[in-house]
Scaffold this motif. Sequence first.
Motif, PDB file in Angstrom:
ATOM      1  N   ILE A   1      12.147  -0.978  14.335  1.00  0.00           N
ATOM      2  CA  ILE A   1      11.314  -2.151  14.011  1.00  0.00           C
ATOM      3  C   ILE A   1      11.370  -2.458  12.516  1.00  0.00           C
ATOM      4  CG2 ILE A   1       8.920  -2.995  13.928  1.00  0.00           C
ATOM      5  CD1 ILE A   1       8.495  -1.579  16.622  1.00  0.00           C
ATOM      6  N   HIS A   2      11.374  -1.413  11.716  1.00  0.00           N
ATOM      7  CA  HIS A   2      11.446  -1.593  10.258  1.00  0.00           C
ATOM      8  C   HIS A   2      12.632  -2.454   9.848  1.00  0.00           C
ATOM      9  CE1 HIS A   2       8.631   0.868   7.746  1.00  0.00           C
ATOM     10  NE2 HIS A   2       9.073  -0.019   6.891  1.00  0.00           N
ATOM     11  N   ARG A   3      13.784  -2.196  10.464  1.00  0.00           N
ATOM     12  CA  ARG A   3      14.979  -2.989  10.123  1.00  0.00           C
ATOM     13  C   ARG A   3      14.733  -4.465  10.416  1.00  0.00           C
ATOM     14  NH1 ARG A   3      17.604   1.700  12.078  1.00  0.00           N
ATOM     15  NH2 ARG A   3      17.746   0.942  14.200  1.00  0.00           N
ATOM     16  N   GLU A   4      14.046  -4.733  11.508  1.00  0.00           N
ATOM     17  CA  GLU A   4      13.765  -6.132  11.869  1.00  0.00           C
ATOM     18  C   GLU A   4      12.718  -6.731  10.944  1.00  0.00           C
ATOM     19  OE1 GLU A   4      15.652  -7.719  14.065  1.00  0.00           O
ATOM     20  OE2 GLU A   4      16.689  -5.796  14.219  1.00  0.00           O
ATOM     21  N   GLU A   5      11.775  -5.893  10.508  1.00  0.00           N
ATOM     22  CA  GLU A   5      10.742  -6.387   9.583  1.00  0.00           C
ATOM     23  C   GLU A   5      11.367  -6.917   8.297  1.00  0.00           C
ATOM     24  OE1 GLU A   5       6.584  -4.316   9.999  1.00  0.00           O
ATOM     25  OE2 GLU A   5       8.083  -2.864   9.392  1.00  0.00           O
ATOM     26  N   HIS A   6      12.373  -6.196   7.813  1.00  0.00           N
ATOM     27  CA  HIS A   6      12.997  -6.602   6.550  1.00  0.00           C
ATOM     28  C   HIS A   6      13.622  -7.986   6.676  1.00  0.00           C
ATOM     29  CE1 HIS A   6      13.361  -2.015   5.697  1.00  0.00           C
ATOM     30  NE2 HIS A   6      12.144  -2.481   5.500  1.00  0.00           N
TER      31      HIS A   6
ATOM     32  N   LEU B   1       1.348 -10.157   2.559  1.00  0.00           N
ATOM     33  CA  LEU B   1       0.892  -8.787   2.825  1.00  0.00           C
ATOM     34  C   LEU B   1       2.059  -8.034   3.451  1.00  0.00           C
ATOM     35  CD1 LEU B   1      -1.729 -10.435   2.496  1.00  0.00           C
ATOM     36  CD2 LEU B   1      -2.750  -9.049   4.277  1.00  0.00           C
ATOM     37  N   ALA B   2       2.700  -7.191   2.631  1.00  0.00           N
ATOM     38  CA  ALA B   2       3.900  -6.487   3.087  1.00  0.00           C
ATOM     39  C   ALA B   2       3.573  -4.999   3.160  1.00  0.00           C
ATOM     40  CB  ALA B   2       5.061  -6.757   2.138  1.00  0.00           C
ATOM     41  N   GLY B   3       2.931  -4.603   4.262  1.00  0.00           N
ATOM     42  CA  GLY B   3       2.501  -3.215   4.366  1.00  0.00           C
ATOM     43  C   GLY B   3       1.260  -2.964   3.535  1.00  0.00           C
ATOM     44  N   PHE B   4       0.315  -3.908   3.596  1.00  0.00           N
ATOM     45  CA  PHE B   4      -0.946  -3.812   2.831  1.00  0.00           C
ATOM     46  C   PHE B   4      -2.046  -3.407   3.801  1.00  0.00           C
ATOM     47  CE2 PHE B   4      -4.690  -5.993   0.819  1.00  0.00           C
ATOM     48  CZ  PHE B   4      -4.710  -5.244  -0.348  1.00  0.00           C
TER      49      PHE B   4
ATOM     50  N   SER C   1       0.815  -1.225   0.000  1.00  0.00           N
ATOM     51  CA  SER C   1       0.000   0.000   0.000  1.00  0.00           C
ATOM     52  C   SER C   1       0.842   1.266   0.000  1.00  0.00           C
ATOM     53  CB  SER C   1      -0.889   0.063   1.251  1.00  0.00           C
ATOM     54  OG  SER C   1      -1.770  -1.023   1.307  1.00  0.00           O
ATOM     55  N   GLY C   2       2.172   1.142   0.108  1.00  0.00           N
ATOM     56  CA  GLY C   2       2.935   2.374   0.324  1.00  0.00           C
ATOM     57  C   GLY C   2       4.342   2.326  -0.203  1.00  0.00           C
ATOM     58  N   ASN C   3       5.263   2.571   0.712  1.00  0.00           N
ATOM     59  CA  ASN C   3       6.677   2.720   0.336  1.00  0.00           C
ATOM     60  C   ASN C   3       7.277   1.419  -0.211  1.00  0.00           C
ATOM     61  OD1 ASN C   3       9.353   3.663   0.251  1.00  0.00           O
ATOM     62  ND2 ASN C   3       9.687   3.025   2.355  1.00  0.00           N
ATOM     63  N   GLY C   4       6.932   0.312   0.400  1.00  0.00           N
ATOM     64  CA  GLY C   4       7.377  -0.974  -0.135  1.00  0.00           C
ATOM     65  C   GLY C   4       8.793  -1.368   0.237  1.00  0.00           C
ATOM     66  N   SER C   5       9.283  -0.896   1.397  1.00  0.00           N
ATOM     67  CA  SER C   5      10.648  -1.297   1.766  1.00  0.00           C
ATOM     68  C   SER C   5      10.705  -2.795   2.091  1.00  0.00           C
ATOM     69  CB  SER C   5      11.176  -0.465   2.933  1.00  0.00           C
ATOM     70  OG  SER C   5      10.460  -0.723   4.109  1.00  0.00           O
ATOM     71  N   ASN C   6       9.617  -3.336   2.580  1.00  0.00           N
ATOM     72  CA  ASN C   6       9.595  -4.794   2.823  1.00  0.00           C
ATOM     73  C   ASN C   6       9.535  -5.572   1.512  1.00  0.00           C
ATOM     74  OD1 ASN C   6       9.539  -5.361   5.839  1.00  0.00           O
ATOM     75  ND2 ASN C   6       8.072  -3.677   5.629  1.00  0.00           N
ATOM     76  N   LEU C   7       8.795  -5.056   0.553  1.00  0.00           N
ATOM     77  CA  LEU C   7       8.813  -5.642  -0.787  1.00  0.00           C
ATOM     78  C   LEU C   7      10.245  -5.632  -1.318  1.00  0.00           C
ATOM     79  CD1 LEU C   7       7.637  -6.548  -3.561  1.00  0.00           C
ATOM     80  CD2 LEU C   7       7.302  -4.108  -4.054  1.00  0.00           C
TER      81      LEU C   7
ATOM     82  N   ASN D   1       0.898 -12.082   6.845  1.00  0.00           N
ATOM     83  CA  ASN D   1       0.866 -10.642   7.067  1.00  0.00           C
ATOM     84  C   ASN D   1       2.025 -10.239   7.977  1.00  0.00           C
ATOM     85  OD1 ASN D   1      -0.204  -7.942   7.083  1.00  0.00           O
ATOM     86  ND2 ASN D   1      -1.056  -8.342   9.116  1.00  0.00           N
ATOM     87  N   LEU D   2       2.525  -9.046   7.726  1.00  0.00           N
ATOM     88  CA  LEU D   2       3.597  -8.491   8.547  1.00  0.00           C
ATOM     89  C   LEU D   2       3.000  -7.365   9.375  1.00  0.00           C
ATOM     90  CD1 LEU D   2       6.669  -8.091   9.117  1.00  0.00           C
ATOM     91  CD2 LEU D   2       6.712  -6.610   7.105  1.00  0.00           C
ATOM     92  N   HIS D   3       3.212  -7.397  10.676  1.00  0.00           N
ATOM     93  CA  HIS D   3       2.642  -6.372  11.544  1.00  0.00           C
ATOM     94  C   HIS D   3       3.738  -5.807  12.460  1.00  0.00           C
ATOM     95  CE1 HIS D   3      -0.601  -4.299  13.639  1.00  0.00           C
ATOM     96  NE2 HIS D   3       0.069  -4.561  14.747  1.00  0.00           N
ATOM     97  N   PRO D   4       3.769  -4.470  12.634  1.00  0.00           N
ATOM     98  CA  PRO D   4       4.881  -3.881  13.394  1.00  0.00           C
ATOM     99  C   PRO D   4       4.687  -3.838  14.903  1.00  0.00           C
ATOM    100  CG  PRO D   4       3.581  -2.140  12.413  1.00  0.00           C
ATOM    101  CD  PRO D   4       2.928  -3.436  12.007  1.00  0.00           C
ATOM    102  N   SER D   5       4.232  -4.945  15.481  1.00  0.00           N
ATOM    103  CA  SER D   5       4.231  -5.056  16.946  1.00  0.00           C
ATOM    104  C   SER D   5       4.331  -6.539  17.291  1.00  0.00           C
ATOM    105  CB  SER D   5       2.949  -4.477  17.564  1.00  0.00           C
ATOM    106  OG  SER D   5       1.858  -5.379  17.404  1.00  0.00           O
TER     107      SER D   5
HETATM  108  C1  GRF Z   1       5.432  -1.920   7.913  1.00  0.00           C
HETATM  109  O1  GRF Z   1       5.722  -1.345   9.143  1.00  0.00           O
HETATM  110  C2  GRF Z   1       4.444  -3.052   8.087  1.00  0.00           C
HETATM  111  O2  GRF Z   1       4.587  -3.754   9.262  1.00  0.00           O
HETATM  112  C3  GRF Z   1       3.147  -2.322   8.112  1.00  0.00           C
HETATM  113  O3  GRF Z   1       3.310  -1.309   7.151  1.00  0.00           O
HETATM  114  C4  GRF Z   1       4.681  -0.962   7.035  1.00  0.00           C
HETATM  115  C5  GRF Z   1       5.058  -1.072   5.598  1.00  0.00           C
HETATM  116  O4  GRF Z   1       6.325  -0.587   5.296  1.00  0.00           O
HETATM  117  N1  GRF Z   1       2.049  -3.226   7.957  1.00  0.00           N
HETATM  118  P1  GRF Z   1       6.867  -0.710   3.814  1.00  0.00           P
HETATM  119  O5  GRF Z   1       5.791  -0.177   2.866  1.00  0.00           O
HETATM  120  O6  GRF Z   1       7.172  -2.134   3.527  1.00  0.00           O
HETATM  121  O7  GRF Z   1       8.094   0.154   3.767  1.00  0.00           O
END
Ligand code: GRF
Length: 207
Positions: free
Chosen positions: A186-191, A97-100, A8-14, A118-122
Amino acid sequence: MNILVLVSGNGSNLQALIDAEKSGRCSEGGRESGGMRIAAVVSDKAGVFALQRANNAGIPAITETPDKSLPREERQRELSDRILRIAGKYNAGLIVLAGFLSILRGNIVKAYSGRIINLHPSLLPDFGGEGMYGDRVHRAVLASGKKESGCTVHLVDGGTDTGPVLLQRRVPVLPGDSAESLAARIHREEHIAIVDAVIRFPELSAL
Ligand code: GRF
């Protein structure tokens, strides 16, 4: 295995997933599963940077926006059905679902039961559920006084942030943290977590 990534957005996890695939990590780690490949990316918002990241990597980038004229639940189902058709077209074995930010409902949840992550930041089940996304999550963590937060990759089960947890990565909440500084940590860990979850998906989902 073909993967459909929803954004849905920046897509750094993508980007983390694209980089892992490029580096060969997905094919190595996923050997038991025949390797992983991002077949297509779908965004529920037009013009987001995640779509450009997909384009740059030569991955089909598709925009499917919710139909605002429909009532909420119907709108979620209708968008989910469109995504289900795309998943079928690309023969997706796994939906990530990577930031969806839209909620998947109805047929897709049944058709892809146990195959949507799904990836969730908590650290779920804490700070999840309706309306808990982005900085709202981090602000709530800071307000709670918790000393630890992190991220969770979980299976999607039709609720919001409720399916079985596949993996979590933890970070400390530091004195003086703002929502931004905590989010960045948290973002760094998400990746790491999202790549790990995809590579180890066959093993993790069998547990
Ligand atoms: C991440 O924090 C993810 O957990 C959340 O939305 C953010 C997406 O970041 N659901 P990005 O678009 O992947 O940079």
